[in-house]
Design a protein around this motif. Structure first.
Motif, PDB file in Angstrom:
ATOM      1  N   VAL A   1      -7.801 -35.464  -8.543  1.00  0.00           N
ATOM      2  CA  VAL A   1      -8.705 -35.163  -7.439  1.00  0.00           C
ATOM      3  C   VAL A   1      -9.814 -36.208  -7.442  1.00  0.00           C
ATOM      4  CG1 VAL A   1     -10.247 -33.418  -6.444  1.00  0.00           C
ATOM      5  CG2 VAL A   1      -8.210 -32.695  -7.700  1.00  0.00           C
ATOM      6  N   PRO A   2     -10.113 -36.807  -6.284  1.00  0.00           N
ATOM      7  CA  PRO A   2     -11.181 -37.809  -6.237  1.00  0.00           C
ATOM      8  C   PRO A   2     -12.514 -37.239  -6.709  1.00  0.00           C
ATOM      9  CG  PRO A   2      -9.908 -37.844  -4.210  1.00  0.00           C
ATOM     10  CD  PRO A   2      -9.458 -36.636  -4.992  1.00  0.00           C
ATOM     11  N   LEU A   3     -13.290 -38.081  -7.347  1.00  0.00           N
ATOM     12  CA  LEU A   3     -14.568 -37.680  -7.925  1.00  0.00           C
ATOM     13  C   LEU A   3     -15.513 -37.091  -6.885  1.00  0.00           C
ATOM     14  CD1 LEU A   3     -16.200 -37.558 -10.514  1.00  0.00           C
ATOM     15  CD2 LEU A   3     -16.971 -39.881 -10.073  1.00  0.00           C
ATOM     16  N   THR A   4     -15.524 -37.606  -5.677  1.00  0.00           N
ATOM     17  CA  THR A   4     -16.434 -37.094  -4.644  1.00  0.00           C
ATOM     18  C   THR A   4     -16.103 -35.639  -4.301  1.00  0.00           C
ATOM     19  OG1 THR A   4     -15.008 -38.049  -2.937  1.00  0.00           O
ATOM     20  CG2 THR A   4     -16.939 -39.338  -3.605  1.00  0.00           C
ATOM     21  N   GLU A   5     -14.821 -35.311  -4.264  1.00  0.00           N
ATOM     22  CA  GLU A   5     -14.432 -33.931  -3.974  1.00  0.00           C
ATOM     23  C   GLU A   5     -14.755 -33.015  -5.144  1.00  0.00           C
ATOM     24  OE1 GLU A   5     -10.604 -33.408  -2.046  1.00  0.00           O
ATOM     25  OE2 GLU A   5     -10.797 -35.449  -1.267  1.00  0.00           O
ATOM     26  N   CYS A   6     -14.601 -33.523  -6.362  1.00  0.00           N
ATOM     27  CA  CYS A   6     -14.977 -32.744  -7.551  1.00  0.00           C
ATOM     28  C   CYS A   6     -16.483 -32.479  -7.555  1.00  0.00           C
ATOM     29  CB  CYS A   6     -14.580 -33.481  -8.827  1.00  0.00           C
ATOM     30  SG  CYS A   6     -12.819 -33.570  -9.110  1.00  0.00           S
ATOM     31  N   ALA A   7     -17.264 -33.490  -7.188  1.00  0.00           N
ATOM     32  CA  ALA A   7     -18.720 -33.341  -7.166  1.00  0.00           C
ATOM     33  C   ALA A   7     -19.148 -32.296  -6.135  1.00  0.00           C
ATOM     34  CB  ALA A   7     -19.382 -34.688  -6.884  1.00  0.00           C
ATOM     35  N   ALA A   8     -18.508 -32.298  -4.975  1.00  0.00           N
ATOM     36  CA  ALA A   8     -18.841 -31.296  -3.945  1.00  0.00           C
ATOM     37  C   ALA A   8     -18.514 -29.888  -4.431  1.00  0.00           C
ATOM     38  CB  ALA A   8     -18.083 -31.602  -2.655  1.00  0.00           C
ATOM     39  N   ALA A   9     -17.361 -29.729  -5.070  1.00  0.00           N
ATOM     40  CA  ALA A   9     -16.990 -28.413  -5.602  1.00  0.00           C
ATOM     41  C   ALA A   9     -17.931 -28.010  -6.737  1.00  0.00           C
ATOM     42  CB  ALA A   9     -15.542 -28.424  -6.078  1.00  0.00           C
ATOM     43  N   LEU A  10     -18.341 -28.960  -7.561  1.00  0.00           N
ATOM     44  CA  LEU A  10     -19.266 -28.672  -8.656  1.00  0.00           C
ATOM     45  C   LEU A  10     -20.604 -28.164  -8.122  1.00  0.00           C
ATOM     46  CD1 LEU A  10     -20.081 -28.692 -11.629  1.00  0.00           C
ATOM     47  CD2 LEU A  10     -20.675 -31.121 -11.355  1.00  0.00           C
ATOM     48  N   CYS A  11     -21.104 -28.773  -7.054  1.00  0.00           N
ATOM     49  CA  CYS A  11     -22.349 -28.287  -6.442  1.00  0.00           C
ATOM     50  C   CYS A  11     -22.186 -26.842  -5.992  1.00  0.00           C
ATOM     51  CB  CYS A  11     -22.738 -29.161  -5.255  1.00  0.00           C
ATOM     52  SG  CYS A  11     -23.368 -30.773  -5.720  1.00  0.00           S
ATOM     53  N   GLU A  12     -21.063 -26.548  -5.397  1.00  0.00           N
ATOM     54  CA  GLU A  12     -20.783 -25.187  -4.953  1.00  0.00           C
ATOM     55  C   GLU A  12     -20.724 -24.212  -6.137  1.00  0.00           C
ATOM     56  OE1 GLU A  12     -17.188 -23.598  -2.432  1.00  0.00           O
ATOM     57  OE2 GLU A  12     -18.234 -25.247  -1.442  1.00  0.00           O
ATOM     58  N   VAL A  13     -20.085 -24.631  -7.219  1.00  0.00           N
ATOM     59  CA  VAL A  13     -20.001 -23.800  -8.423  1.00  0.00           C
ATOM     60  C   VAL A  13     -21.398 -23.550  -8.985  1.00  0.00           C
ATOM     61  CG1 VAL A  13     -19.251 -23.778 -10.852  1.00  0.00           C
ATOM     62  CG2 VAL A  13     -17.641 -24.424  -9.049  1.00  0.00           C
TER      63      VAL A  13
END
Length: 188
Positions: free
Chosen positions: A74-86
């Protein structure tokens, strides 16, 4: 607070044992004997047109170990967006549960009301059940139940593009997602 994310770095495929023991080829006698060393694959290796052997290895390892690691899926930008949500969901869950961190004892509720006010305890208990799953060793760790939001779904969609061939060798057509969570922890 520490939440593990997907690393954008490239690592060689590991053929370490599934549970315990020293990593294959390690001469370090102090290597952690209880560390789980999952077989590891690179996403690009599973996506290649000639990935048949890699997919077969992934299916074999998944059957043998029950889990595999796939890096760079998974691209890092998508992981970062999900991490913010978490992180936002975790803060809300802790606040509604009357806790300040994952290190708090989930059974010890803090409430601004009086000692005779039992409604606070039931509200906190309900919030804990709504937001958190059970973890075998809950000290400093929580299994945060996730909603299937657009950022989380985006990560899952990307992951399934990579894992679909591997999972199709393991799952049946009637397989369902039965849990979606993030394991969150505080140092300690």
């Amino acid at each position: 607070r520490t939440i593990t994310t997907v690393s954008p770095l490239r690592y060689p495929r590991s053929r370490a044992p599934c549970f315990g023991g020293r990593p294959e080829g390690s001469t370090n006698s102090k290597a952690a004997m209880s560390v789980w060393c999952w077989p590891t694959f690179e996403a690009c290796d599973l996506l290649r047109d000639d990935a048949g052997e890699g997919e077969a290895d992934a299916v074999t390892d998944l059957h043998a170990c029950g889990a595999i690691v796939v890096r760079s899926a998974v691209p890092l930008t998508e992981c970062a967006a999900a991490l913010c949500e978490v992180n936002v969901r975790l803060e809300r869950a802790l606040a509604e549960s009357g806790q300040s961190s994952t290190a708090d004892d989930p059974g010890a509720w803090s409430d601004a009301g009086s000692a005779d006010d039992h409604d606070g305890d039931s509200r906190h208990s309900a919030a804990t059940a709504r937001y958190f799953g059970n973890v075998a060793s809950p000290s400093h760790r929580r299994d945060l139940k996730l909603a299937l939001t657009s950022d989380v779904k985006s990560c899952l969609d990307r992951l399934l593009v990579v894992l679909r061939p591997t999972l199709s060798g393991v799952l049946t057509d009637d397989a369902e997602l039965c849990e979606l969570s993030a394991l969150c922890s505080d140092p300690g």
